[in-house]
Design an enzyme around this catalytic site. Sequence first.
Site, mmCIF file in Angstrom:
data_model
loop_
_atom_site.group_PDB
_atom_site.id
_atom_site.type_symbol
_atom_site.label_atom_id
_atom_site.label_comp_id
_atom_site.label_asym_id
_atom_site.label_seq_id
_atom_site.Cartn_x
_atom_site.Cartn_y
_atom_site.Cartn_z
ATOM 1 N N GLU A 158 -9.129 -5.491 -5.367
ATOM 2 C CA GLU A 158 -8.857 -4.265 -5.679
ATOM 3 C C GLU A 158 -8.601 -3.214 -7.562
ATOM 4 O O GLU A 158 -8.900 -2.481 -7.210
ATOM 5 C CB GLU A 158 -7.482 -4.417 -4.993
ATOM 6 C CG GLU A 158 -7.181 -4.833 -4.190
ATOM 7 C CD GLU A 158 -5.528 -4.634 -4.446
ATOM 8 O OE1 GLU A 158 -5.619 -2.856 -3.045
ATOM 9 O OE2 GLU A 158 -4.804 -5.730 -4.215
ATOM 10 N N HIS B 120 -7.860 -5.450 -0.696
ATOM 11 C CA HIS B 120 -6.526 -4.643 -0.203
ATOM 12 C C HIS B 120 -5.614 -5.030 0.670
ATOM 13 O O HIS B 120 -4.575 -5.336 1.016
ATOM 14 C CB HIS B 120 -6.578 -3.617 -0.149
ATOM 15 C CG HIS B 120 -5.382 -2.836 0.139
ATOM 16 N ND1 HIS B 120 -4.695 -2.258 -0.995
ATOM 17 C CD2 HIS B 120 -4.976 -2.016 0.907
ATOM 18 C CE1 HIS B 120 -4.092 -1.467 -0.568
ATOM 19 N NE2 HIS B 120 -4.188 -0.518 0.973
ATOM 20 N N SER C 165 1.009 -0.424 0.083
ATOM 21 C CA SER C 165 -0.105 0.655 -0.467
ATOM 22 C C SER C 165 1.002 1.372 0.314
ATOM 23 O O SER C 165 1.810 1.670 -1.023
ATOM 24 C CB SER C 165 -1.077 0.053 1.579
ATOM 25 O OG SER C 165 -1.629 1.186 0.993
#
Length: 286
Positions: A225, A263, A163
């Site tokens: 995602e 995610h 991330s």
Amino acid sequence: MDGKKTEQAAALSARAFTIPGTESRLMYSRTGKREYQIFVSKPSEDPPPAGYPVIYLLDANSVFGTMAEAIRVQSRRPEKTGVIPAVIVGIGYQTEAPFSPARHCDFTLPLPDSELPSRPGGTPWPEQGGAEDFLTFIEEEVKPEIERDYQIDTSRQTIFGHSLGGLFVLQVLFTKPDAFQTYIAGSPSIHWNKRFIHKESRQFGDRVSREKLNVNVMLAAGELEKSHKSRINDHAKELSEQLSSLAGYGVRTQFHEFEGEGHISVLPVLISRALRFALHPAGPNL
């Protein structure tokens, strides 16, 4: 057994669990003026003549245990798993939570408020822009201490981030590619500073065409995602295609999209694949 004896028995049996071969220590960053919890996992096997490969892991509060256990199990049979023993250095924070707001500062470069993506709920983001100090902390404080205390093969250093941590990994790749030999960016938040990444990736391409490098890059995201408005998968895949064109200049690249994962759920399978990528007995598994 009476009540008192039952309580004593429970107290004796309920002990804190520690992953074998791991330890933690506190380190204070002189540049960023912040204290960090550093988690280390060391193999039970003796180091090879060149020392152990090493993985520097960001967001260690959330994933250090996952990676430490994965490598502890898989590295027992490298000929079967494709994973050799390695030291893991997790860089985390003094918190029991999986993520600290301080990561927003550590993993990002300065960015005008007008360019930041809107935050759900409309509340302001935590402090941003400390990535240069954070990299200095890793390079000038964490690495020397680890190399003092453990036998490390400095020719096999990996950095792993997810991330915003994945964004940080890419920033390091493009601005200081000789800091590590293997770069793993999971679900990288390229949208956070897309202008910088696009500009630096072009300059990186120009640089390697003149000065051959020797780096390995893995980008990855979860299949689920795809539906996120930040286009994490598209940005990561586009960047991987761009970097793949540099294979002749020593930049070896892989992209993975993990079926059925989002995610956060992508992390365990990403870690397992990353270990095989970084720690294959014959070198990065490309």
